[in-house]
Write a protein that holds these residues in place. Structure first.
Motif, PDB file in Angstrom:
ATOM      1  N   LEU A  42       0.828  -1.212   0.000  1.00 49.34           N
ATOM      2  CA  LEU A  42       0.000   0.000   0.000  1.00 49.34           C
ATOM      3  C   LEU A  42       0.858   1.255   0.000  1.00 49.34           C
ATOM      4  CD1 LEU A  42      -2.799  -1.014   2.547  1.00 49.34           C
ATOM      5  CD2 LEU A  42      -2.904  -1.064   0.046  1.00 49.34           C
ATOM      6  N   ASP A  43       1.921   1.260   0.785  1.00 49.35           N
ATOM      7  CA  ASP A  43       2.786   2.440   0.870  1.00 49.35           C
ATOM      8  C   ASP A  43       3.516   2.684  -0.442  1.00 49.35           C
ATOM      9  OD1 ASP A  43       2.012   2.762   3.482  1.00 49.35           O
ATOM     10  OD2 ASP A  43       3.833   1.883   4.353  1.00 49.35           O
ATOM     11  N   VAL A  44       4.056   1.632  -1.033  1.00 50.33           N
ATOM     12  CA  VAL A  44       4.814   1.786  -2.284  1.00 50.33           C
ATOM     13  C   VAL A  44       3.879   2.141  -3.434  1.00 50.33           C
ATOM     14  CG1 VAL A  44       6.271   0.609  -3.975  1.00 50.33           C
ATOM     15  CG2 VAL A  44       6.688   0.280  -1.520  1.00 50.33           C
ATOM     16  N   ALA A  45       2.708   1.506  -3.491  1.00 54.87           N
ATOM     17  CA  ALA A  45       1.743   1.830  -4.549  1.00 54.87           C
ATOM     18  C   ALA A  45       1.359   3.304  -4.493  1.00 54.87           C
ATOM     19  CB  ALA A  45       0.507   0.948  -4.407  1.00 54.87           C
ATOM     20  N   ARG A  46       1.159   3.817  -3.297  1.00 50.86           N
ATOM     21  CA  ARG A  46       0.836   5.238  -3.133  1.00 50.86           C
ATOM     22  C   ARG A  46       1.970   6.117  -3.660  1.00 50.86           C
ATOM     23  NH1 ARG A  46       0.186   5.195   1.955  1.00 50.86           N
ATOM     24  NH2 ARG A  46       2.297   5.924   2.454  1.00 50.86           N
ATOM     25  N   ASP A  47       3.208   5.727  -3.396  1.00 50.89           N
ATOM     26  CA  ASP A  47       4.353   6.499  -3.886  1.00 50.89           C
ATOM     27  C   ASP A  47       4.385   6.561  -5.408  1.00 50.89           C
ATOM     28  OD1 ASP A  47       5.116   6.866  -1.266  1.00 50.89           O
ATOM     29  OD2 ASP A  47       6.637   5.263  -1.277  1.00 50.89           O
ATOM     30  N   PHE A  48       3.880   5.505  -6.052  1.00 50.15           N
ATOM     31  CA  PHE A  48       3.850   5.483  -7.523  1.00 50.15           C
ATOM     32  C   PHE A  48       2.544   6.069  -8.072  1.00 50.15           C
ATOM     33  CE2 PHE A  48       7.367   2.570  -7.061  1.00 50.15           C
ATOM     34  CZ  PHE A  48       8.105   2.753  -8.230  1.00 50.15           C
ATOM     35  N   GLY A  49       1.682   6.542  -7.199  1.00 50.05           N
ATOM     36  CA  GLY A  49       0.415   7.099  -7.645  1.00 50.05           C
ATOM     37  C   GLY A  49      -0.579   6.047  -8.094  1.00 50.05           C
ATOM     38  N   LEU A  50      -0.403   4.805  -7.628  1.00 52.81           N
ATOM     39  CA  LEU A  50      -1.304   3.720  -8.003  1.00 52.81           C
ATOM     40  C   LEU A  50      -2.360   3.509  -6.936  1.00 52.81           C
ATOM     41  CD1 LEU A  50       1.328   1.129  -9.301  1.00 52.81           C
ATOM     42  CD2 LEU A  50      -0.111   2.648 -10.677  1.00 52.81           C
ATOM     43  N   LYS A  51      -3.553   3.169  -7.363  1.00 54.93           N
ATOM     44  CA  LYS A  51      -4.638   2.875  -6.431  1.00 54.93           C
ATOM     45  C   LYS A  51      -4.718   1.366  -6.187  1.00 54.93           C
ATOM     46  CE  LYS A  51      -7.380   6.858  -7.925  1.00 54.93           C
ATOM     47  NZ  LYS A  51      -8.661   7.304  -8.533  1.00 54.93           N
ATOM     48  N   VAL A  52      -5.094   1.003  -4.965  1.00 55.71           N
ATOM     49  CA  VAL A  52      -5.311  -0.407  -4.631  1.00 55.71           C
ATOM     50  C   VAL A  52      -6.745  -0.521  -4.110  1.00 55.71           C
ATOM     51  CG1 VAL A  52      -4.441  -2.421  -3.379  1.00 55.71           C
ATOM     52  CG2 VAL A  52      -2.870  -0.570  -3.996  1.00 55.71           C
ATOM     53  N   PRO A  53      -7.714  -0.405  -5.001  1.00 55.55           N
ATOM     54  CA  PRO A  53      -9.121  -0.433  -4.567  1.00 55.55           C
ATOM     55  C   PRO A  53      -9.550  -1.853  -4.205  1.00 55.55           C
ATOM     56  CG  PRO A  53      -9.006  -0.339  -6.947  1.00 55.55           C
ATOM     57  CD  PRO A  53      -7.590  -0.225  -6.456  1.00 55.55           C
ATOM     58  N   PRO A  54     -10.612  -1.996  -3.421  1.00 57.54           N
ATOM     59  CA  PRO A  54     -11.097  -3.335  -3.033  1.00 57.54           C
ATOM     60  C   PRO A  54     -11.379  -4.231  -4.228  1.00 57.54           C
ATOM     61  CG  PRO A  54     -12.175  -1.646  -1.724  1.00 57.54           C
ATOM     62  CD  PRO A  54     -11.397  -0.925  -2.776  1.00 57.54           C
ATOM     63  N   GLU A  55     -11.882  -3.630  -5.323  1.00 61.90           N
ATOM     64  CA  GLU A  55     -12.238  -4.468  -6.468  1.00 61.90           C
ATOM     65  C   GLU A  55     -11.016  -5.067  -7.173  1.00 61.90           C
ATOM     66  OE1 GLU A  55     -12.572  -0.095  -7.806  1.00 61.90           O
ATOM     67  OE2 GLU A  55     -13.059  -1.314  -6.044  1.00 61.90           O
ATOM     68  N   LEU A  56      -9.818  -4.540  -6.888  1.00 63.88           N
ATOM     69  CA  LEU A  56      -8.585  -5.106  -7.448  1.00 63.88           C
ATOM     70  C   LEU A  56      -7.771  -5.844  -6.384  1.00 63.88           C
ATOM     71  CD1 LEU A  56      -7.320  -2.345  -9.929  1.00 63.88           C
ATOM     72  CD2 LEU A  56      -8.504  -4.500 -10.431  1.00 63.88           C
ATOM     73  N   THR A  57      -8.416  -6.187  -5.278  1.00 63.73           N
ATOM     74  CA  THR A  57      -7.745  -6.896  -4.188  1.00 63.73           C
ATOM     75  C   THR A  57      -8.265  -8.332  -4.122  1.00 63.73           C
ATOM     76  OG1 THR A  57      -7.475  -4.869  -2.905  1.00 63.73           O
ATOM     77  CG2 THR A  57      -7.312  -6.953  -1.708  1.00 63.73           C
ATOM     78  N   ILE A  58      -7.348  -9.263  -4.067  1.00 68.09           N
ATOM     79  CA  ILE A  58      -7.685 -10.686  -3.948  1.00 68.09           C
ATOM     80  C   ILE A  58      -7.203 -11.160  -2.584  1.00 68.09           C
ATOM     81  CG2 ILE A  58      -7.357 -12.993  -4.936  1.00 68.09           C
ATOM     82  CD1 ILE A  58      -6.490 -11.483  -7.557  1.00 68.09           C
ATOM     83  N   GLU A  59      -8.106 -11.531  -1.713  1.00 70.40           N
ATOM     84  CA  GLU A  59      -7.735 -11.961  -0.363  1.00 70.40           C
ATOM     85  C   GLU A  59      -7.707 -13.483  -0.292  1.00 70.40           C
ATOM     86  OE1 GLU A  59      -9.141 -10.064   3.101  1.00 70.40           O
ATOM     87  OE2 GLU A  59      -9.830  -8.253   2.042  1.00 70.40           O
TER      88      GLU A  59
END
Length: 355
Positions: A210-227
């Motif tokens: 989450l921290d690195v994705a934010r640094d790259f301006g990328l979103k990690v929305p629930p719909e793109l999360t696989i638990e």
């Protein structure tokens, strides 16, 4: 009338014989027999015939020294206890390869127990191993939640304590390598796998992502999360969650998997859905298990130096055992490596234009 001679000795040939039975059989004292069997200096004061008779009887009658008595005399068992969730191909075999190689070199024995994430076993095994005379504990992919007076080293553990050293991976650097690789290939809609709640690395790796994705301006929305949920080290770990994910009809061009085993299952599910790797979807794994390079396509992954982590953990534990008065670090952090293979490639032009 012929009388049958009866052997008054308590020894029965073929069964295990203890020191007292052997001494009685020979008509010698336990001390004398012990001197010979342990090749003690005092044995040289005995006749060659007596020494030979003791050794021959010990072999014939299957004498084995008491493990506990021998350790008491030596003041050391030269053994450690290893506690793991389970032993499967991949992560555990690679770590244990490093552990075993080092322990063999140092003539240490290890006892392995698998707790399968059962709380009662995770609590009881440390005590049971300590009762069996181990001098230290090596814990793999399991937090040290138990009380122990023994030196302890955890691989991928995150709980600290006065006797605990954790050998861990730099998860921020790992996320940086994976996300930067995909970003430079033009991927902006990336599906991310989140590990099972009970996996000790899950929380730390997810935070790093989450921290690195934010640094790259990328979103990690629930719909793109696989638990991940399953307690499994089979490729089904990733196969079924990715099949379910595909039914959501989300647009994505890359997938960063929790580990290589899940990535192998994910690639199977993606292929069954008609998606080509890497032409339609790039896939990155984690660990670099032995089979990763031999998948089709071969798997791009973040390599944990698992064998080296096992070696360092074993070496640190033995040093803690031998030098109990010394202070040891609470954490030893290992660096990851990006291994680029066939499963990752450039995003399609329309994907590269998205923010």
């Amino acid at each position: 009338m012929v009388k049958k001679q009866v052997d008054a000795s308590p020894v029965t040939q073929g069964k295990r014989t203890d020191l007292q039975q052997l001494a009685t059989h020979l008509g010698l004292s336990k001390t004398t027999v012990s001197f010979v069997l342990n090749d003690a200096p005092q044995a040289q004061q005995l006749s060659a015939e007596t020494r030979k008779r003791v050794l021959e009887a010990a072999k014939k009658l299957n004498y084995r020294p008491s493990y506990y008595a021998r350790n008491l005399r030596k003041g050391s068992s030269e053994s450690i206890g290893v506690i793991v969730p389970e032993m499967s191909e991949g992560y555990f075999t690679l770590v244990m390869g490093g552990v075993e190689e080092y322990l063999l070199e140092k003539h240490f024995l290890y006892f392995t127990t698998c707790h399968y994430w059962r709380p009662e076993l995770m609590k009881d095994y440390p005590r049971m191993l300590q009762d069996r005379g181990v001098e230290g504990l090596l814990v793999l992919n399991t937090n040290v939640e138990f009380e122990s007076h023994l030196p302890t080293v955890a691989v991928s553990g995150h709980k600290t304590g006065p006797l605990v050293t954790n050998v861990t991976l730099d998860h921020v650097a790992s996320a940086q390598l994976a996300i930067q690789h995909l970003y430079e290939l033009g991927h902006r809609r990336i599906a991310f796998m989140k590990g099972q709640q009970y996996s000790v690395d899950s929380k730390f790796r997810w935070k790093a992502i989450l921290d690195v994705a934010r640094d790259f301006g990328l979103k990690v929305p629930p719909e793109l999360t696989i638990e991940l949920q399953a307690n499994s080290w089979s490729p089904e770990l990733g196969y079924f969650p990715v099949k379910a994910f595909i039914t959501r009809k989300q647009e994505f061009s890359a997938m960063f998997c929790f580990n290589d085993t899940a990535a192998i299952g994910a690639m199977r599910a993606l292929g069954e859905a008609g998606l080509r790797i890497p032409e339609d979807v790039s896939v990155i794994g984690f660990d670099d298990i032995m089979s990763a390079a031999y998948q089709r396509p071969s798997l791009t992954t973040i390599r944990q130096p698992l064998r080296a982590m096992g070696t360092i953990a074993a070496r640190t534990l033995l040093e803690k055992i031998i030098h109990p008065e010394e202070r040891f670090p609470e954490e030893i952090v290992m660096g990851p490596e990006l291994v680029v293979r066939e499963s990752s490639g450039k995003a399609k032009a329309r994907e590269r234009t998205k923010a």
